[in-house]
Design an enzyme around this catalytic site. Sequence first.
Site, mmCIF file in Angstrom:
data_model
loop_
_atom_site.group_PDB
_atom_site.id
_atom_site.type_symbol
_atom_site.label_atom_id
_atom_site.label_comp_id
_atom_site.label_asym_id
_atom_site.label_seq_id
_atom_site.Cartn_x
_atom_site.Cartn_y
_atom_site.Cartn_z
ATOM 1 N N ALA A 62 -67.119 -8.076 -100.370
ATOM 2 C CA ALA A 62 -68.530 -8.440 -100.219
ATOM 3 C C ALA A 62 -68.614 -9.964 -100.172
ATOM 4 O O ALA A 62 -67.677 -10.658 -100.571
ATOM 5 C CB ALA A 62 -69.321 -7.903 -101.406
ATOM 6 N N GLY A 101 -64.934 -4.915 -101.425
ATOM 7 C CA GLY A 101 -65.723 -4.120 -100.486
ATOM 8 C C GLY A 101 -64.937 -3.786 -99.226
ATOM 9 O O GLY A 101 -65.228 -2.799 -98.553
ATOM 10 N N GLU A 104 -63.096 -0.773 -100.101
ATOM 11 C CA GLU A 104 -64.091 0.300 -100.248
ATOM 12 C C GLU A 104 -64.545 0.805 -98.887
ATOM 13 O O GLU A 104 -64.771 2.002 -98.696
ATOM 14 C CB GLU A 104 -65.264 -0.197 -101.084
ATOM 15 C CG GLU A 104 -64.881 -0.397 -102.543
ATOM 16 C CD GLU A 104 -65.982 -1.039 -103.348
ATOM 17 O OE1 GLU A 104 -66.387 -2.178 -102.992
ATOM 18 O OE2 GLU A 104 -66.438 -0.434 -104.321
ATOM 19 N N GLU A 124 -62.348 -7.186 -108.116
ATOM 20 C CA GLU A 124 -63.667 -7.467 -108.696
ATOM 21 C C GLU A 124 -63.596 -7.905 -110.159
ATOM 22 O O GLU A 124 -64.368 -8.749 -110.595
ATOM 23 C CB GLU A 124 -64.575 -6.237 -108.593
ATOM 24 C CG GLU A 124 -65.041 -5.931 -107.177
ATOM 25 C CD GLU A 124 -64.069 -5.075 -106.396
ATOM 26 O OE1 GLU A 124 -62.905 -4.933 -106.815
ATOM 27 O OE2 GLU A 124 -64.460 -4.545 -105.333
HETATM 28 N N1 T1G Z 1 -67.122 -14.029 -100.203
HETATM 29 C C1 T1G Z 1 -67.545 -15.229 -99.741
HETATM 30 N N2 T1G Z 1 -66.691 -16.229 -99.371
HETATM 31 C C2 T1G Z 1 -65.376 -15.983 -99.502
HETATM 32 C C3 T1G Z 1 -64.869 -14.751 -99.988
HETATM 33 C C4 T1G Z 1 -65.812 -13.746 -100.349
HETATM 34 N N3 T1G Z 1 -65.432 -12.551 -100.771
HETATM 35 N N4 T1G Z 1 -63.508 -14.837 -100.006
HETATM 36 C C5 T1G Z 1 -63.195 -16.051 -99.535
HETATM 37 N N5 T1G Z 1 -64.306 -16.738 -99.230
HETATM 38 C C6 T1G Z 1 -64.372 -18.089 -98.675
HETATM 39 C C7 T1G Z 1 -63.859 -19.148 -99.636
HETATM 40 O O1 T1G Z 1 -64.915 -19.570 -100.484
HETATM 41 C C8 T1G Z 1 -63.410 -20.228 -98.676
HETATM 42 O O2 T1G Z 1 -64.579 -20.886 -98.214
HETATM 43 C C9 T1G Z 1 -62.865 -19.442 -97.493
HETATM 44 O O3 T1G Z 1 -63.470 -18.133 -97.567
HETATM 45 C C10 T1G Z 1 -61.368 -19.285 -97.523
HETATM 46 O O4 T1G Z 1 -61.058 -18.754 -98.819
HETATM 47 C C11 T1G Z 1 -68.956 -4.737 -103.492
HETATM 48 C C12 T1G Z 1 -68.459 -6.549 -105.445
HETATM 49 C C13 T1G Z 1 -59.329 -13.505 -99.062
HETATM 50 C C14 T1G Z 1 -57.186 -13.894 -100.322
HETATM 51 O O5 T1G Z 1 -62.635 -11.297 -104.725
HETATM 52 O O6 T1G Z 1 -59.125 -13.706 -102.707
HETATM 53 O O7 T1G Z 1 -66.270 -7.089 -102.761
HETATM 54 O O8 T1G Z 1 -64.052 -23.201 -99.069
HETATM 55 O O9 T1G Z 1 -59.598 -20.666 -99.557
HETATM 56 O O10 T1G Z 1 -56.475 -18.938 -99.643
HETATM 57 O O11 T1G Z 1 -67.190 -3.853 -104.727
HETATM 58 O O12 T1G Z 1 -60.282 -15.954 -100.303
HETATM 59 O O13 T1G Z 1 -63.431 -22.514 -96.712
HETATM 60 O O14 T1G Z 1 -65.849 -22.813 -97.366
HETATM 61 O O15 T1G Z 1 -59.549 -18.421 -100.765
HETATM 62 O O16 T1G Z 1 -56.600 -17.804 -97.339
HETATM 63 C C15 T1G Z 1 -64.078 -9.131 -103.801
HETATM 64 C C16 T1G Z 1 -61.910 -13.255 -102.742
HETATM 65 C C17 T1G Z 1 -65.453 -9.676 -103.677
HETATM 66 C C18 T1G Z 1 -61.596 -11.761 -102.636
HETATM 67 C C19 T1G Z 1 -58.075 -15.605 -98.718
HETATM 68 N N6 T1G Z 1 -63.158 -9.942 -103.007
HETATM 69 N N7 T1G Z 1 -61.179 -14.042 -101.769
HETATM 70 O O17 T1G Z 1 -57.413 -16.650 -99.408
HETATM 71 O O18 T1G Z 1 -58.637 -18.650 -98.419
HETATM 72 S S1 T1G Z 1 -66.600 -8.783 -104.666
HETATM 73 C C20 T1G Z 1 -62.511 -10.989 -103.562
HETATM 74 C C21 T1G Z 1 -59.842 -14.245 -101.875
HETATM 75 C C22 T1G Z 1 -66.691 -7.254 -103.889
HETATM 76 C C23 T1G Z 1 -67.525 -4.925 -103.899
HETATM 77 C C24 T1G Z 1 -67.264 -6.144 -104.680
HETATM 78 C C25 T1G Z 1 -59.239 -15.191 -100.877
HETATM 79 C C26 T1G Z 1 -58.451 -14.521 -99.741
HETATM 80 P P1 T1G Z 1 -64.479 -22.454 -97.808
HETATM 81 P P2 T1G Z 1 -59.675 -19.177 -99.494
HETATM 82 P P3 T1G Z 1 -57.181 -18.052 -98.667
#
Ligand code: T1G
Length: 693
Positions: A62, A101, A104, A124
């Site tokens: 998400a 997500g 999911e 999460e």
């Molecule tokens: N939402 C919004 N922005 C995100 C994002 C996300 N989920 N993931 C990454 N970004 C942005 C980050 O801020 C950065 O922005 C750019 O993308 C590159 O990220 C409903 C509730 C995918 C392994 O926790 O683990 O789904 O600084 O530097 O090193 O059940 O990003 O460039 O402007 O980290 O190549 C669950 C979080 C969400 C995964 C890539 N998902 N992201 O790593 O790049 S909650 C996560 C990561 C959810 C559902 C639930 C990593 C990556 P900017 P980066 P990277």
Amino acid sequence: METVRLARHGEIAIATIDNPPVNALGQALRADLARVIADVGSDPAVAAIVIAAVGRAFIAGADISEFGKPPVAPLLPDLLDAIENCPKPVVAAIQGVALGGGLELALACHGRVGSASASFGQPEIKLGLIPGAGGTQRLPRLIGAAQAFPMMLSGEPIPASRALQLGLVDDVADGDVVAAAMALARALAARGAPEPVRDMTARLTAADREAFEAQALAATKTSGEMPDAMALIEAVRGVFTLPFTEGLAAERALFVKLVADPRSRALRHVFFAEREIARVPGIGADVKPRAIAKAAVIGAGTMGGGIAMCFANAGIPVTLIEQEQAQIDNGMNRVAAIYEMSVTRGSLSPEKRDERLALITPALGLDAAADADVVIEAAFEEMGVKQQIFGALDAIAKPGAILASNTSYLDIPTIAAATKRPQDVLGMHFFSPANVMKLLEVVRPDGVSDEAVVTAMALGRRLGKVPVVVGNGFGFVGNRMLEARTRATERLLVAGALPHEVDAALTGFGFKMGPCAMADLAGNDIGWRSRKARGKTAAVADAICEAGWFGQKTGRGYFLYPDGARSGLRDPEVEALIARISEEQGANRRSFKSDEILSRLLDPMVNEGARILEEGIAVRPGDIDVIWLNGYNWPAWRGGPMHWADSVGLDILVARLEAQAAEMGDATLEPAPLLRRLAAEGKGFADLKATTI
Ligand code: T1G
């Protein structure tokens, strides 16, 4: 559609997600996908649908930036419901990461194919949340609760091979994952209506329930009743006790509650703050880092050896330089012993140990730094010594080499003035133990080039550090705020608190260790020497050192460490010494409650952080939080000092600081102008924009 491209291959429709940077399921993507499922799902010419993606992620989850804001339709659970109920089979073609997500969504599909390099996770919990779009209900149904629960509790992703083993994916494609997904889609279409994951119950056996309950019991013991872990247990238990739809509703209610929890707000703040530090105001993306193929470290003490290990661990050849053979032998022996400990613990293979040791070349004399692209000085913390080294390096180091000092508080421009190349001189302040602690303060003095700063930041990331640009000033950011807390500790001890009470207030807040135990671990004599060098005093801390009680290394400091014990015992002699000092200072000792101790320790730190921002020594408040999270073990679920202050309310901090300043007669406790202004405007540090330093 902006975020999804639609194509047809005969009777198969392919929806390719393209929503950079990581295909997060923001509102636009959710709307485009909902439209595709509705349109294509009702098209008689289409037999099945493949959902694919381009970029480094299948779907990163998400959109975290949407949390805490009013939800905008289509909500993710509704989109997943539409996919699962689509009259045509939907198959996910997963390259890159399928997280949160993203996984999911794949679980709501009727089939899943991963590329060999794909990974799958529900991270999460790292944001203080639980899966909120069916993950706790579908994943156990697909792979069993006893496999699903540990994945969601750790938040760690699994590789495609493991996903295939568990039945999380139907196939792993060595070649084109979309082609493999199309083949599966055709097969599912030929078989008629495939079974959606929601109806799968084969894995939910009594044995699975028993194994899950044992895991849940263990988790309750280790997670200290953290709300996210407790919510996860309750949601997953629902697969055994509730029909799917009710289990989904229960999961959603638990998720929505966690989104509003301060712990999750803090962790989401940290997520973005740790990515924001890469943006240095005033330095554009056009400024590229210089190549670093070889390094040199001056000084083979604890810090120098640890820094050399950082390079070796990153595969960068490094020359470790001392003045005398005995010193370099000691340094190398210390490094070898640390690697040996890792091998004994099983965290490092003997082959890796040998590989890393081979990358560290011991040498005598600064001439050995002549071919290094970066030289990091980690010599004695004395300005004369550093000026002498940098003056000599100026004539030895190759043009364009980055010359960095690891000093923890000395003035970088004064060091740079010993060279004719100030544009290449900056601070790279590692934290002890340098081969472990993540934080790296990149000190950017006036006169250093943007390219040198960008090179130091890129090198920091390559070394696996969290590099934060800070301005030049005593103690830079972290140690300057630590000193504010040390002064606060001294005040509290003289005013009536005892060392174990001060420490308990901080460990109760979530720190691993309180200030007294930390001083005992590091060695009380370090601060004592630094204070004497600057003509400063601290009655209690000085008295403890004058007694030779330097901490664990002498068996006693603030606490007693009998037989080399790691955790200290109260020392009646220290407590008597503190009482005597209080009397000498005319202080009427009184007792302090834990929350009062906490605010008297943390409020002055935040006040110092406000001054640091006013002086332009830190770019943004979130950088200060990142520094304290990665250099001093501030508990991540508290977000860092500046985020914590916002969560308390700056008006409350202003009032407390004013009261403390009056009670102690200490003007340094008066609220900083920035703190007063933000409080008066009803704002928080989060409202501040980044400043160029
Ligand atoms: N939402 C919004 N922005 C995100 C994002 C996300 N989920 N993931 C990454 N970004 C942005 C980050 O801020 C950065 O922005 C750019 O993308 C590159 O990220 C409903 C509730 C995918 C392994 O926790 O683990 O789904 O600084 O530097 O090193 O059940 O990003 O460039 O402007 O980290 O190549 C669950 C979080 C969400 C995964 C890539 N998902 N992201 O790593 O790049 S909650 C996560 C990561 C959810 C559902 C639930 C990593 C990556 P900017 P980066 P990277």
